[in-house]
Design a protein around this motif. Structure first.
Motif, PDB file in Angstrom:
ATOM      1  N   LEU A   1      16.157  55.061  27.482  1.00  0.00           N
ATOM      2  CA  LEU A   1      16.146  55.088  28.949  1.00  0.00           C
ATOM      3  C   LEU A   1      14.850  55.709  29.468  1.00  0.00           C
ATOM      4  N   ILE A   2      14.386  56.764  28.766  1.00  0.00           N
ATOM      5  CA  ILE A   2      13.130  57.388  29.202  1.00  0.00           C
ATOM      6  C   ILE A   2      11.987  56.387  29.138  1.00  0.00           C
ATOM      7  N   GLU A   3      11.935  55.615  28.056  1.00  0.00           N
ATOM      8  CA  GLU A   3      10.880  54.608  27.929  1.00  0.00           C
ATOM      9  C   GLU A   3      11.088  53.461  28.915  1.00  0.00           C
ATOM     10  N   ALA A   4      12.361  53.093  29.137  1.00  0.00           N
ATOM     11  CA  ALA A   4      12.631  51.964  30.022  1.00  0.00           C
ATOM     12  C   ALA A   4      12.338  52.299  31.478  1.00  0.00           C
TER      13      ALA A   4
ATOM     14  N   ASP B   1       9.096  51.137  32.928  1.00  0.00           N
ATOM     15  CA  ASP B   1       8.955  49.712  33.234  1.00  0.00           C
ATOM     16  C   ASP B   1      10.219  49.248  33.943  1.00  0.00           C
ATOM     17  N   PRO B   2      10.158  48.952  35.252  1.00  0.00           N
ATOM     18  CA  PRO B   2      11.374  48.545  35.981  1.00  0.00           C
ATOM     19  C   PRO B   2      12.048  47.328  35.365  1.00  0.00           C
ATOM     20  N   GLU B   3      11.260  46.375  34.874  1.00  0.00           N
ATOM     21  CA  GLU B   3      11.865  45.183  34.287  1.00  0.00           C
ATOM     22  C   GLU B   3      12.630  45.538  33.001  1.00  0.00           C
ATOM     23  N   ALA B   4      12.049  46.382  32.175  1.00  0.00           N
ATOM     24  CA  ALA B   4      12.738  46.789  30.954  1.00  0.00           C
ATOM     25  C   ALA B   4      14.007  47.579  31.273  1.00  0.00           C
ATOM     26  N   LEU B   5      13.955  48.424  32.332  1.00  0.00           N
ATOM     27  CA  LEU B   5      15.131  49.183  32.729  1.00  0.00           C
ATOM     28  C   LEU B   5      16.240  48.253  33.206  1.00  0.00           C
ATOM     29  N   ALA B   6      15.878  47.263  33.995  1.00  0.00           N
ATOM     30  CA  ALA B   6      16.887  46.307  34.476  1.00  0.00           C
ATOM     31  C   ALA B   6      17.507  45.540  33.318  1.00  0.00           C
TER      32      ALA B   6
ATOM     33  N   PHE C   1      17.252  71.555  26.648  1.00  0.00           N
ATOM     34  CA  PHE C   1      16.016  70.974  26.148  1.00  0.00           C
ATOM     35  C   PHE C   1      15.705  69.714  26.948  1.00  0.00           C
ATOM     36  N   GLN C   2      14.440  69.497  27.173  1.00  0.00           N
ATOM     37  CA  GLN C   2      14.023  68.204  27.699  1.00  0.00           C
ATOM     38  C   GLN C   2      14.132  67.170  26.578  1.00  0.00           C
ATOM     39  N   LEU C   3      14.696  66.021  26.892  1.00  0.00           N
ATOM     40  CA  LEU C   3      14.925  65.014  25.869  1.00  0.00           C
ATOM     41  C   LEU C   3      13.615  64.534  25.246  1.00  0.00           C
ATOM     42  N   ARG C   4      12.533  64.578  26.019  1.00  0.00           N
ATOM     43  CA  ARG C   4      11.246  64.145  25.464  1.00  0.00           C
ATOM     44  C   ARG C   4      10.728  65.106  24.403  1.00  0.00           C
ATOM     45  N   ASP C   5      11.239  66.369  24.396  1.00  0.00           N
ATOM     46  CA  ASP C   5      10.794  67.342  23.408  1.00  0.00           C
ATOM     47  C   ASP C   5      11.568  67.242  22.097  1.00  0.00           C
ATOM     48  N   VAL C   6      12.643  66.453  22.075  1.00  0.00           N
ATOM     49  CA  VAL C   6      13.401  66.253  20.839  1.00  0.00           C
ATOM     50  C   VAL C   6      12.665  65.198  20.020  1.00  0.00           C
TER      51      VAL C   6
ATOM     52  N   THR D   1      22.072  63.717  28.565  1.00  0.00           N
ATOM     53  CA  THR D   1      21.727  62.880  29.701  1.00  0.00           C
ATOM     54  C   THR D   1      20.435  62.144  29.383  1.00  0.00           C
ATOM     55  N   SER D   2      20.004  61.318  30.309  1.00  0.00           N
ATOM     56  CA  SER D   2      18.746  60.591  30.116  1.00  0.00           C
ATOM     57  C   SER D   2      17.532  61.477  30.375  1.00  0.00           C
ATOM     58  N   LYS D   3      17.788  62.766  30.687  1.00  0.00           N
ATOM     59  CA  LYS D   3      16.684  63.694  30.945  1.00  0.00           C
ATOM     60  C   LYS D   3      16.639  64.834  29.928  1.00  0.00           C
ATOM     61  N   SER D   4      17.826  65.324  29.519  1.00  0.00           N
ATOM     62  CA  SER D   4      17.833  66.562  28.755  1.00  0.00           C
ATOM     63  C   SER D   4      19.053  66.631  27.851  1.00  0.00           C
ATOM     64  N   LEU D   5      19.030  67.652  26.971  1.00  0.00           N
ATOM     65  CA  LEU D   5      20.180  68.069  26.170  1.00  0.00           C
ATOM     66  C   LEU D   5      20.573  69.460  26.642  1.00  0.00           C
TER      67      LEU D   5
END
Length: 678
Positions: free
Chosen positions: A630-633, A636-641, A571-576, A553-557
């Motif tokens: 997705l985590i980075e986007a 930033d709302p504009e980058a996510l859009a 796992f939290q995806l940010r820890d990978v 997912t956009s949050k975890s594995l």
């Protein structure tokens, strides 16, 4: 049109020889027509059979094209682009099959059936009337013969009246039969013309109709499709040509070497020997007993791995452990009339046999404690002895193995000197060699190999997902810090599911192993972990694993049990911090997870997890990469859009990514856990 010959009905009653002669000509013509009709009908039926077989063949071809997607190729699933193109071709073949089936039906109705009808009706009628005419003629001849034998004297009026009546009846019967026969023969001259033309007319009309419909279909639907397939074929062919040219050049370069490279002992006079090796691989001859006094030699591939001597026959999938080299004695021996022989003596008094193909010769190893090997050249002979001695002294576990190996050069050189006395060799075999203590101090510093910078030698490998490698690090941490979740998350994090996740993709994987690592700067740490995990599984005979569902997912594995749908690990995806697929075996996937910091003095732990997937590992890597985007986007709302516009979405708002291997098993329920070979 030319005139048609006829039999005169007026001559039927007289039945003159001229009439009979002309009748025989008509009968001969009818017989020739019958023979030709039978041959023509066979040809027409063959055409119909071929067309009917074409219809069945195209139908089978369409089904076979769809089977390509289901093939379980050894090198992975087929190219997606080729699969899609073959499915399009299947639809085209189905449409063509419709035309072929229609053509077969038209040939049956317009070509074969009229000829069968002509043979069964007209020609059979001629044959029947001929038989009736012959019977009537025979009866008339018999009655005339009876009438001719009437006596001249004492005529019997009653008998004469009966004979005259019999003659009149037979003559009328012959007259009627002959007229019917003559009429049928006359009509046959017209019917045979129609019978020859009608089948060919039906054949031609059916073919013209087939080609018209085929041209309409090709011009409307297939032009652009065939053009794209042609372009793809040309692209593949150009790649093949360039690859073939590159392989040809590489082949020429590899073959443009001196003939001495093919000689087993080409550098015997001045070999360049590396005495600092801590790993070695190559073919050796091994001696085994075949009787009380007889021996045999087998050529096998040997290699060293983790302090063990491994063996793998040609064609085998994996190797097996032959001998534990720790504290073993390695020395050169003078073996009969063979050169370059050396002997390995195990201090534990036994060899380790892991595979059936090793047990074939392990029973003949001398005294169960010594194995005798033969190298093919002097260089290989001395390098094998040096490397095995280095491993025997556990140099591969030191901080600087190459430097320690240089210090022990003298010991390795002395081991190369053959022992010629049988008594000395026997004593050496029976002697238990004690480990040699190695002091690394005072040794010239050398560069540490990359594998030792990434993974500490002797790091435990975990094959059970319930107890990962980071658990061992927690047990050895100093300072009395509290124990944390070895998977780098709190219980609340494990329990909470991200309902608003923009990404939700599931893959079927099998956990192979995990181990602690020292660095995550390069993907090489993952490749090294894969190599050590697979080697350890082979050494310890671990071949079966259970399937799990890896949900990204956009949050975890999350690794989910397919039977209970309960997460085994998360796992939290940010820890990978690193992930990669194997460069050659694309089904292997691994990632490095960073654990939480306990204190400022202790660095965060790093663990590598290795899995085998049903699909290519690149798909899983792409999904993890997308989740990190997705985590980075999301910051930033504009980058996510902008990212959401570039990706197709499903009706429920999730990204439409790669197809799930189980076809929606996450949403529709759990599958049964399956086991497969690792």
């Amino acid at each position: 049109m030319s005139a048609v010959h006829r039999l005169l009905l007026e001559d039927a009653l007289q039945d003159s020889p001229q009439t009979r002669s002309l009748l025989s000509v008509f009968e001969e013509d009818a017989g020739t027509l019958t023979d030709y009709t039978n041959q023509l009908l066979q040809s027409l039926q063959r055409v119909f059979g071929a067309q009917n077989e074409m219809s069945l063949a195209t139908q089978q071809l369409s089904k076979q094209l769809l089977e390509y997607e289901k093939q379980n190729f050894a090198l992975g699933k087929g190219d997606e682009e080729v699969i899609g193109t073959l499915q399009d071709f299947s639809e085209v073949v189905d449409e063509l099959n419709t035309l072929h089936t229609e053509l077969a039906n038209q040939l049956a109705d317009r070509m074969v059936f009229p000829m069968i009808q002509f043979r069964e009706k007209d020609l059979t009628e001629i044959s029947t009337l001929k038989d009736i005419f012959a019977i009537a003629s025979s009866e008339h001849d018999a009655s005339m013969a009876k009438y001719s034998r009437l006596p001249k004297r004492r005529e019997n009026e009653k008998l004469k009246t009966e004979v005259v009546g019999e003659v009149a009846y037979s003559r009328r019967k012959q007259h009627q039969a002959s007229m019917q026969y003559y009429c049928a023969l006359n009509a046959l001259q017209y019917r045979k013309r129609v019978a020859m033309l009608q089948p060919m007319l039906g054949y031609t009309q059916a073919q013209v109709n087939f080609f018209k419909k085929g041209m309409d279909m090709a011009s409307k639907k297939m032009e652009s499709f065939l053009s794209s397939v042609t372009s793809m074929n040309q692209s593949i062919q150009s790649q093949l040509d360039s690859e073939a040219e590159a392989m040809r050049q590489a082949q020429q370069e590899l073959l443009s070497v001196e003939d001495s490279i093919y000689m087993p002992d080409q550098d015997a006079s001045n070999p360049l020997i590396n005495r600092n090796l801590i790993q070695k691989a190559g073919y050796l001859n091994i001696r085994s007993k075949t009787g009380l006094v007889t021996t045999s030699w087998d050529r096998l591939y040997f290699f060293t791995q983790g302090g063990n001597l491994m063996c793998q026959p040609r064609g085998a999938v994996a190797g097996g452990m032959v001998l534990d080299l720790d504290n073993s004695s390695v020395m050169a021996v003078d073996c009969e009339d063979r050169r370059y022989c050396f002997q390995i003596t195990s201090p534990d008094g036994k060899t380790h046999v892991s595979f059936d193909w090793i047990s074939d010769w392990s029973s003949g190893l001398q005294s169960g404690r010594c194995i005798t090997l033969q190298a093919e050249s002097k260089k290989e002979y001395e390098e094998w002895i040096c490397s095995l001695n280095n491993i025997s002294r556990q140099i591969y576990l030191t901080d600087n193995p190459e430097a320690v190996a240089i210090r022990l050069n003298q010991t390795a050189i002395q081991a190369v000197t053959p022992i010629t006395s049988f008594e000395k060799r026997h004593d050496t075999c029976a002697e238990r060699v004690k480990p040699v203590a190695v002091e690394p101090s005072g040794v010239a510093p050398q560069d540490t190999p990359d594998s030792l910078e990434m993974i500490t030698p002797g790091t435990p490998i975990q094959f059970d997902i319930m107890m990962p490698a980071s658990e061992f690090l927690d047990q050895n941490r100093a300072g009395g810090g509290r124990r944390t979740n070895p998977f780098g998350e709190s219980e609340d994090d494990c329990a909470a599911q991200s309902e608003d996740s923009l990404l939700h993709q599931m893959f079927v994987v099998r956990f192979l192993g995990s181990m602690a690592v020292r660095s995550h700067r390069s993907k090489e740490v993952i490749y090294e972990a894969m190599r050590q995990v697979l080697a350890a599984r082979a050494i310890h005979n671990i071949f079966r694993t259970a399937e799990s569902h890896l949900v990204v997912t956009s949050k975890s594995l999350q690794l989910i049990d397919p039977q209970t749908q309960v997460p085994r690990i998360s796992f939290q995806l940010r820890d990978v911090v690193q992930f990669a697929a194997h460069q050659e075996n694309m089904r292997l996937i691994g990632f490095v997870v960073e654990g939480p910091e306990i204190s400022e003095e202790v660095e965060p732990s790093l663990s590598t997890y290795v899995f085998e997937s049903n699909t290519e590992g690149e798909k899983i890597c792409y999904t993890i990469s997308l989740g990190k985007e997705l985590i980075e986007a999301e910051k930033d709302p504009e980058a996510l859009a902008l990212l959401m516009k570039s990706m197709p979405l499903t009706s429920d708002g999730k990204f439409l990514m790669l197809e799930s291997e189980t076809g929606g098993a996450v949403q529709n329920g759990a599958e049964e856990g399956l086991e497969s070979e690792a």
